[in-house]
Scaffold this motif. Structure first.
Motif, PDB file in Angstrom:
ATOM      1  N   VAL A  69      51.560   9.167  70.601  1.00  0.00           N
ATOM      2  CA  VAL A  69      51.821   7.878  71.237  1.00  0.00           C
ATOM      3  C   VAL A  69      50.479   7.186  71.430  1.00  0.00           C
ATOM      4  N   ILE A  70      50.346   5.991  70.881  1.00  0.00           N
ATOM      5  CA  ILE A  70      49.124   5.192  71.034  1.00  0.00           C
ATOM      6  C   ILE A  70      49.449   4.043  71.977  1.00  0.00           C
ATOM      7  N   MET A  71      48.874   4.085  73.159  1.00  0.00           N
ATOM      8  CA  MET A  71      49.049   3.024  74.151  1.00  0.00           C
ATOM      9  C   MET A  71      47.775   2.189  74.172  1.00  0.00           C
ATOM     10  N   LEU A  72      47.806   1.071  73.487  1.00  0.00           N
ATOM     11  CA  LEU A  72      46.635   0.199  73.361  1.00  0.00           C
ATOM     12  C   LEU A  72      46.761  -0.951  74.349  1.00  0.00           C
ATOM     13  N   ASN A 261      52.170  17.405  72.072  1.00  0.00           N
ATOM     14  CA  ASN A 261      52.137  15.975  71.760  1.00  0.00           C
ATOM     15  C   ASN A 261      50.783  15.402  72.165  1.00  0.00           C
ATOM     16  N   LEU A 262      50.478  14.237  71.643  1.00  0.00           N
ATOM     17  CA  LEU A 262      49.207  13.572  71.929  1.00  0.00           C
ATOM     18  C   LEU A 262      49.481  12.163  72.421  1.00  0.00           C
ATOM     19  N   LEU A 263      48.866  11.815  73.521  1.00  0.00           N
ATOM     20  CA  LEU A 263      48.933  10.459  74.072  1.00  0.00           C
ATOM     21  C   LEU A 263      47.526   9.877  74.061  1.00  0.00           C
ATOM     22  N   VAL A 264      47.370   8.739  73.407  1.00  0.00           N
ATOM     23  CA  VAL A 264      46.073   8.068  73.283  1.00  0.00           C
ATOM     24  C   VAL A 264      46.124   6.773  74.097  1.00  0.00           C
ATOM     25  N   LEU A 265      45.289   6.685  75.104  1.00  0.00           N
ATOM     26  CA  LEU A 265      45.114   5.437  75.855  1.00  0.00           C
ATOM     27  C   LEU A 265      43.792   4.826  75.426  1.00  0.00           C
ATOM     28  N   CYS A 266      43.822   3.595  74.939  1.00  0.00           N
ATOM     29  CA  CYS A 266      42.594   2.982  74.436  1.00  0.00           C
ATOM     30  C   CYS A 266      42.687   1.468  74.559  1.00  0.00           C
ATOM     31  N   GLY A 267      41.565   0.828  74.351  1.00  0.00           N
ATOM     32  CA  GLY A 267      41.485  -0.631  74.288  1.00  0.00           C
ATOM     33  C   GLY A 267      40.933  -1.042  72.938  1.00  0.00           C
ATOM     34  N   ASN A 286      32.148  -1.977  75.023  1.00  0.00           N
ATOM     35  CA  ASN A 286      32.483  -0.677  75.599  1.00  0.00           C
ATOM     36  C   ASN A 286      33.932  -0.665  76.055  1.00  0.00           C
ATOM     37  N   THR A 287      34.743   0.162  75.433  1.00  0.00           N
ATOM     38  CA  THR A 287      36.156   0.270  75.774  1.00  0.00           C
ATOM     39  C   THR A 287      36.472   1.696  76.193  1.00  0.00           C
ATOM     40  N   ALA A 288      37.542   1.830  76.951  1.00  0.00           N
ATOM     41  CA  ALA A 288      37.980   3.147  77.400  1.00  0.00           C
ATOM     42  C   ALA A 288      38.879   3.780  76.350  1.00  0.00           C
ATOM     43  N   MET A 289      38.738   5.091  76.152  1.00  0.00           N
ATOM     44  CA  MET A 289      39.623   5.850  75.265  1.00  0.00           C
ATOM     45  C   MET A 289      39.847   7.222  75.884  1.00  0.00           C
ATOM     46  N   ILE A 290      41.101   7.570  76.115  1.00  0.00           N
ATOM     47  CA  ILE A 290      41.468   8.858  76.710  1.00  0.00           C
ATOM     48  C   ILE A 290      42.479   9.529  75.793  1.00  0.00           C
ATOM     49  N   LEU A 291      42.191  10.751  75.398  1.00  0.00           N
ATOM     50  CA  LEU A 291      43.106  11.561  74.609  1.00  0.00           C
ATOM     51  C   LEU A 291      43.737  12.596  75.539  1.00  0.00           C
TER      52      LEU A 291
END
Length: 898
Positions: A69-72, A261-267, A286-291
């Motif tokens: 899941v990619i939550m951009l 499963n993998l959840l990606v939170l990013c901008g 500079n953007t946030a990215m959390i795996l």
């Protein structure tokens, strides 16, 4: 040889276009890409290295994750998650970052920090160029190899909800999608609700492999009110709840699956202190990215601080996680913490696949790839890896195998960083030689235009082009030879990286001949001009031009501003350049006025008015007709000049005080909105007025500004247009009250705030009515050619209609910019341009200078048009000229659309 001015201008335009095209070809570097294309998607992956032994690992490794899941979140700046705002408004995300099964990163987004290029970088791993900013307006289908195309080819079922840019980039890739338009930037609620409303039913289903969510609300809030708006906190809390819903659903589903499963939170990009994006400031890149995944187990007390990575690293990581080949044009590295918990053989296999892909890309784009340190490190790593595989297949489980594996892993990671750096430099390498040649062509044409312009624009409209003299004939022979030698030298040392060097010799030689011919023409014209000047000095004219200093200022100011655009720091602080030029212009006008009033003028018979004539600011119309607008009377006023020395009473004092009044107005407006990069975040009068505690003061200022606009604009309109203008301005105030920006005198709170749709439509009706009336007058004047009054009134009504439209689109605290721009225009017309007898060229340049300054006076105008939002660069400037000094910055803010 004589040339007509049209032929001369056409030749100059053709050569100018050629020079600009050559410059742009060097300025926009060729992207780093794989020339094998995407048609070989079924080619076998590189086998595992071996040294004497036969490895049985010749296929891609299996997927690491069951679902992704990619939550951009658009414009998710790093400090929104890892800073104080994240701790306060995103508690669940903060818990995952500090104690949960996750890896946190600060992902650097390379400029341009715009939505479409960033999506392209995330999915392809490549570095989009600045040319992609133009494509961002209408995103074409992405043909470059990417994760989405690879996943679809592998049979993955992909679902998408969010920004419709994804649907345009990847048509027919999603089994289910719902694109939300980014057209209405003022909407930061429904644009995200339309994404979240699908979540519950999608998370309950299990017929998908990849889910992509692109939320736009945070970016819209930033564009509307900046990163410090109270709305930011509420939006972050909303995103935190969405993240918690997705994560808990994925965790509950993992109990029945073999893989996590993998959840990606990013901008996609960050947000500047002014709320925009597109440039290269720290806040924008500079953007946030959390795996987040249960596979990333964390021991108690394990503190994982956010590490810095490149945004392009996500493509390689997602490909490895889904068991797909890495996109061929990717320059990103595998995010190693994702595979850190896997066995050593799998780690080395993943790293080997990544380095093989980068080394192939390096070989296709860098001619001297063997000399690159990354390629040498890759070869060493591959040899060591083969030795490790041999020991591993011999079932050697000694400490030697473990130490060698750690050494190979470090070697691979170093090689990945070096290869990625080499490819990044290649993608950002400018073709300086092509840029220099294009610049020389442009400057030569400009110099030829400046020297030959007066003759080409004379009454005969002809230009006498003399044949080259013998002195210049030798020069014309030597110059091409010298340029050819320079061309050979540059192409020999450049190694085939220059565009001009890749052209056929005949074409490149033609360019050199063109450059030398233009240079000879410029030198010949300058020689003729100086020779004519010497002859002229023997018989000096009877009077001197009294505007010579002003002409010199205009020329030097325009040229200086053009040259300043060659430095990025001057571009970032361009407002300061225009403020300086406008202030200097006012001082020069003051000097000219005082000299003419108190010292007289040597050219009185030609340019100074006759004594005894009154100065009422209005020129007599021909044949007894009524006069038109002030600006259009300048040429007619030149036939009836009036002396500055003959002015008496208020008119004389107004002429003397006009430059100082203009300087005072400009200084007041400069305090309204901070501009530039260094000072944009500092408090100003605009922030003070827009705060909820000063709504009364803002209401009074807006009302006074609207009254001033009516007084200054309605004077030459018909009675019907005056009434429409009055009701239109009243409707603007009512519209601002309806949406909560202003207050009525009897209103004490904002409980009855509406969307203001009815009031806005009310104003648009009057705008269209005034424009229709003015257009009808213009058409009527075309039929009756002698009716000058109808034509001028029609033009003035169209002008007033545009001013009314600008007043509607400007925010309330920027209405003084529009009002004072009209005031300054009136002062300049009545008391500067007409009495000082400035010609049309001088008036045009002054209009342009003041227009640029007024554009930056209201540079925080936030009624954003959809095109500028897609660009991410702020409102598109100077598209709507309101007839005064271009004070309007927005192009579309449609409050009449619900």
């Amino acid at each position: 040889m004589r040339l007509g001015s049209g032929t001369f201008a056409a030749c100059c335009v053709v050569i100018e276009v050629l020079g600009v095209a050559l410059f742009l070809r060097g300025f926009f570097p060729a992207p780093v890409c794989s020339f094998s294309g995407t048609e070989h998607q079924t080619e076998s992956p590189a086998p595992e290295p071996s040294a004497g032994a036969i490895s049985n690992w010749t296929k891609l490794p299996p997927p690491l994750f069951s679902k992704v899941v990619i939550m951009l979140i658009d414009a998710l700046r790093d400090d929104f998650v890892f800073g104080s705002k994240g701790v306060k408004f995103m508690p669940y995300t903060t818990y995952l970052v500090e104690k949960g099964s996750s890896h946190s990163f600060v992902a650097e987004a390379k400029p341009p920090t715009v939505t479409m290029p960033r999506i392209k970088a995330l999915m392809t791993g490549s570095l989009p160029g600045f040319i992609d900013v133009v494509r961002n307006l209408n995103s074409p289908t992405l043909l470059e190899d990417n994760v989405i195309t690879r996943a679809k080819a592998a049979g993955k079922r992909i679902i998408f909800y969010g920004d419709e840019t994804w649907v345009k980039l990847f048509p027919k890739h999603f089994v289910e999608y719902d694109g939300t338009t980014s057209f209405f930037v003022s909407d930061y609620t429904e644009v995200d609700d339309n994404v979240t409303r699908h979540l519950d039913k999608v998370l309950k289903r299990r017929d998908w492999d990849v889910l992509i969510l692109h939320y736009l609300g945070l970016d819209h809030i930033g564009h509307i009110s900046g990163p410090n708006s109270p709305l930011i906190g509420r939006k972050l809390s909303e995103m935190d709840s969405v993240l918690m819903k997705i994560h808990t659903s994925l965790l509950s589903e993992e109990r029945e699956t073999l893989l996590p499963n993998l959840l990606v939170l990013c901008g996609d990009h960050g947000m500047s202190e002014a709320g925009g994006h597109g440039a290269s400031s720290v806040e924008e890149v500079n953007t946030a990215m959390i795996l987040i995944s249960s596979a990333f187990e964390r021991k108690p007390g394990d503190v994982r601080r956010p590490k810095y990575i490149q945004q392009t690293d996500l493509a390689a990581t997602l490909s490895i996680g889904l068991g797909l080949p890495i996109p061929k044009s990717s320059i990103g590295n595998l995010i190693f913490p994702v595979v850190e918990g896997k066995p050593m053989r799998e780690q080395l296999r993943f790293l080997h696949l990544n380095t093989v892909q980068l080394s192939k890309l390096l070989q296709e784009n860098v001619p001297s790839y063997k000399k690159e340190p990354g390629f040498e490190q890759f070869k060493v790593s591959e040899r060591l890896h083969g030795n490790w595989v041999r020991l591993y297949l011999e079932e050697n489980s000694s400490e030697v195998l473990s130490n060698l594996g750690s050494k190979v892993r470090r070697q691979y990671l170093d090689a990945l960083r070096a290869l990625s750096l080499s490819l990044s430099r290649q993608a950002a390498q400018y073709d300086v030689y092509s840029m220099a040649v294009g610049t020389v062509l442009v400057l030569e044409v400009l110099a030829l235009l400046l020297v030959s312009g007066p003759r080409a624009l004379s009454g005969k409209a002809e230009l006498d082009v003399p044949l080259p003299s013998p002195a210049f004939s030798l020069l014309c022979y030597l110059l091409p030879l010298g340029l050819a030698a320079l061309h050979v030298t540059v192409c020999t040392s450049a190694g085939g990286t220059c565009y001009l060097c890749s052209l056929p010799w005949l074409t490149a030689g033609g360019v050199m001949v063109l450059v030398s011919t233009l240079l000879c023409a410029v030198l010949s014209a300058l020689t003729g001009m100086f020779a004519g000047g010497k002859r002229l000095s023997k018989n000096p004219p009877q009077c001197n031009s009294r505007s010579s200093e002003l002409d010199l200022l205009i020329l030097l100011g325009t040229v200086g501003h053009t040259l300043s655009l060659g430095a990025s720091s001057f571009i970032e602080e361009e407002p300061q350049t225009w403020y300086f030029l406008v202030n200097t212009l006012c001082l020069a006008l003051c000097h000219e006025i005082y000299r003419n009033c108190f010292l007289g003028d040597d050219c009185a018979p030609q340019r100074c008015p006759h004594a005894g004539e009154d100065f009422d600011g209005v020129a007599a119309a021909p044949q007894g007709k009524s006069p038109g607008p002030d600006v259009w009377e300048l040429d007619r006023a030149s036939r009836r000049p009036s002396p500055l020395g003959a002015l008496r009473g208020p008119d004389r004092w107004m002429v003397l005080a006009s430059p100082w009044l203009i300087l005072t107005c400009c200084r007041l407006l400069r305090s309204l909105n901070q501009t530039g990069v260094q000072w944009a975040h500092r408090p100003d009068l605009g922030h003070w007025l827009t705060s909820p505690d000063h709504k009364v003061e803002l209401s009074v200022l807006a009302a006074v500004s609207l009254i001033m606009i009516f007084v200054l604009v309605q004077k030459r309109c018909s009675l019907a247009s005056k009434v429409a203008m009055a009701f239109g301005l009243l409707g603007i105030y009512c519209y601002r009250v309806a949406i909560g920006n202003l207050l009525f005198p009897w209103q004490q709170n904002n409980k009855d705030i509406s969307k203001g749709i009815t009031e806005a439509r009310f104003v648009y009706v009057f705008v269209l009515g005034i424009l229709f009336t003015g257009t009808k007058g213009l058409l009527k004047s075309q039929i009756t050619a002698d009716d000058f009054t109808v034509k001028t009134v029609g033009l003035w009504e169209i002008y007033s209609g545009l001013v009314l439209l600008a007043a509607l689109l400007l925010r309330p605290h920027n209405l003084p910019v529009l009002a004072l721009s009209l005031v300054i225009q009136t002062i300049m017309t009545q008391f500067v341009w007409r009495p000082l007898r400035h010609n049309a060229a001088e008036v045009t340049v002054m209009h342009y200078w003041f227009g640029q300054a007024f554009f930056y006076f209201q540079t925080l105008e936030l009624a954003w048009c959809p095109v500028s939002r897609q660009l991410g660069l702020g409102p598109l400037p100077r598209l709507l000229v309101s007839g005064c000094f271009q004070p309007h910055r927005s192009c579309m803010a449609f409050p009449f659309v619900s």
